[in-house]
Design an enzyme around this catalytic site. Structure first.
Site, PDB file in Angstrom:
ATOM      1  N   ASP A  60      17.888  -7.236 -12.553  1.00 29.72           N
ATOM      2  CA  ASP A  60      16.864  -6.738 -13.472  1.00 29.72           C
ATOM      3  C   ASP A  60      17.433  -6.537 -14.872  1.00 29.72           C
ATOM      4  O   ASP A  60      18.647  -6.582 -15.089  1.00 29.72           O
ATOM      5  CB  ASP A  60      16.312  -5.398 -12.977  1.00 29.72           C
ATOM      6  CG  ASP A  60      15.533  -5.524 -11.684  1.00 29.72           C
ATOM      7  OD1 ASP A  60      15.102  -6.649 -11.365  1.00 29.72           O
ATOM      8  OD2 ASP A  60      15.356  -4.493 -10.999  1.00 29.72           O
ATOM      9  N   TYR A 118      26.183  -4.470  -4.055  1.00 27.55           N
ATOM     10  CA  TYR A 118      25.915  -3.775  -5.314  1.00 27.55           C
ATOM     11  C   TYR A 118      26.645  -2.443  -5.335  1.00 27.55           C
ATOM     12  O   TYR A 118      26.890  -1.840  -4.293  1.00 27.55           O
ATOM     13  CB  TYR A 118      24.416  -3.508  -5.480  1.00 27.55           C
ATOM     14  CG  TYR A 118      23.617  -4.691  -5.969  1.00 27.55           C
ATOM     15  CD1 TYR A 118      23.409  -4.894  -7.334  1.00 27.55           C
ATOM     16  CD2 TYR A 118      23.065  -5.599  -5.070  1.00 27.55           C
ATOM     17  CE1 TYR A 118      22.660  -5.967  -7.788  1.00 27.55           C
ATOM     18  CE2 TYR A 118      22.315  -6.684  -5.516  1.00 27.55           C
ATOM     19  CZ  TYR A 118      22.113  -6.862  -6.879  1.00 27.55           C
ATOM     20  OH  TYR A 118      21.375  -7.931  -7.321  1.00 27.55           O
TER      21      TYR A 118
END
Length: 293
Positions: A60, A118
């Protein structure tokens, strides 16, 4: 025809590092600065034709990457190994190509990936720190208990329907995710949360972290946290954690042409280690700039 050199298509894999602060995400968007567009434009400048860059993950806006993986196809005599230097000479300072190699045409950066990892980082000191501000969520309002946060993460292991952490606007037609590992630990004033899965839903990590801090700060019980995602109560997940604290750390493949040294498993911990290092000593006499004793 005699004397004509046959050019065969080859697939080039890239390991890419970028600071997401000034990007509107990975994926190409009209009239927006994106990582994919910057790299595609640089490749097109060299080849004289447009190419499509396929990434392992679509980060994002504002999200960083320590080792994003992507590939593109070309019909060119340029060796795949040269693309590190070629692209780094043309790309802006917030994108770095760390490796390039030829891969089989059957290999795909996204579909050949077995997992993604992540890391989300919190900075918990009351006073802000400009050196870590771009890479962490400055969360000092309430003390965070990393052990409680880890307990909340444990039931997520395995294959689950995680619609509670799925933002609207995704092209994915299901919300099933296989979470392979989670790890939440403290490093001085920093708390690092790592999660590895076969894939991630649109906005999943930031929504998960936004709810998880309520557990860590004592505002929400472990039982309620688990109930929300098990019952797919998307409306109960109201806040997404800031993008700047999130980093795509690594992508896993069964067959990968790059050495382990390209994986930044310490990223972004290397920066925080320097901030915490109180053992640095300085000589009494100053040395000329650039010289060491």
């Amino acid at each position: 025809m005699k004397g004509t050199q046959t050019k065969e298509k080859q697939r080039v894999a890239l390991v890419i590092q970028y600071l997401g602060s000034r990007f509107h995400g990975w994926q190409w968007q009209p009239n927006q600065r994106t990582v994919q567009a910057e790299i595609e434009n640089a490749i097109a400048e060299v080849l004289g034709e447009t190419v499509t860059l396929h990434g392992a993950g679509r980060t994002d806006a504002g999200v960083h990457a320590a080792a994003q993986v992507a590939h593109f196809d070309m019909v060119s005599p340029i060796p795949a190994s040269r693309w590190v230097d070629i692209l780094n000479a043309r790309l802006p300072e917030d994108i770095l190509i760390r490796g390039s190699a030829q891969v089989p045409l059957t290999w795909h950066a996204r579909f050949s990936a077995q997992w993604r990892r992540y890391r989300y980082t919190f900075y918990t000191e009351q006073r802000p720190n400009l050196f870590v501000k771009p890479y962490s969520w400055h969360y000092y309002h309430f003390p965070l208990d990393e052990s409680l946060m880890q307990q909340a993460l444990n039931p997520l292991l395995g294959r689950h329907h995680l619609a509670a952490f799925h933002r609207a606007g995704s092209r994915r037609d299901h919300s099933w995710v296989e979470v392979q590992s989670t790890h939440c630990h403290r490093q001085g004033p920093f708390i690092h949360l790592e999660i590895q899965a076969n894939g991630f839903l649109y906005g999943m990590v930031r929504l998960l972290v936004g709810l998880l801090v309520e557990v860590g700060s004592g505002k929400r019980s472990l039982e309620n946290f688990t109930e929300i995602w098990r019952k797919q109560q998307r409306e109960a997940v109201k806040y997404a954690a800031p993008a700047k604290g999130l980093c795509l750390l690594r992508v896993g493949y069964e067959e990968f042409p790059f050495p382990p040294s390209l994986w930044f498993d310490s990223q972004p911990l290397f920066l925080f280690n320097q901030v915490l290092d109180s053992s640095l000593s300085f000589p009494n006499q100053s040395l000329p700039y650039g010289m060491t004793s």
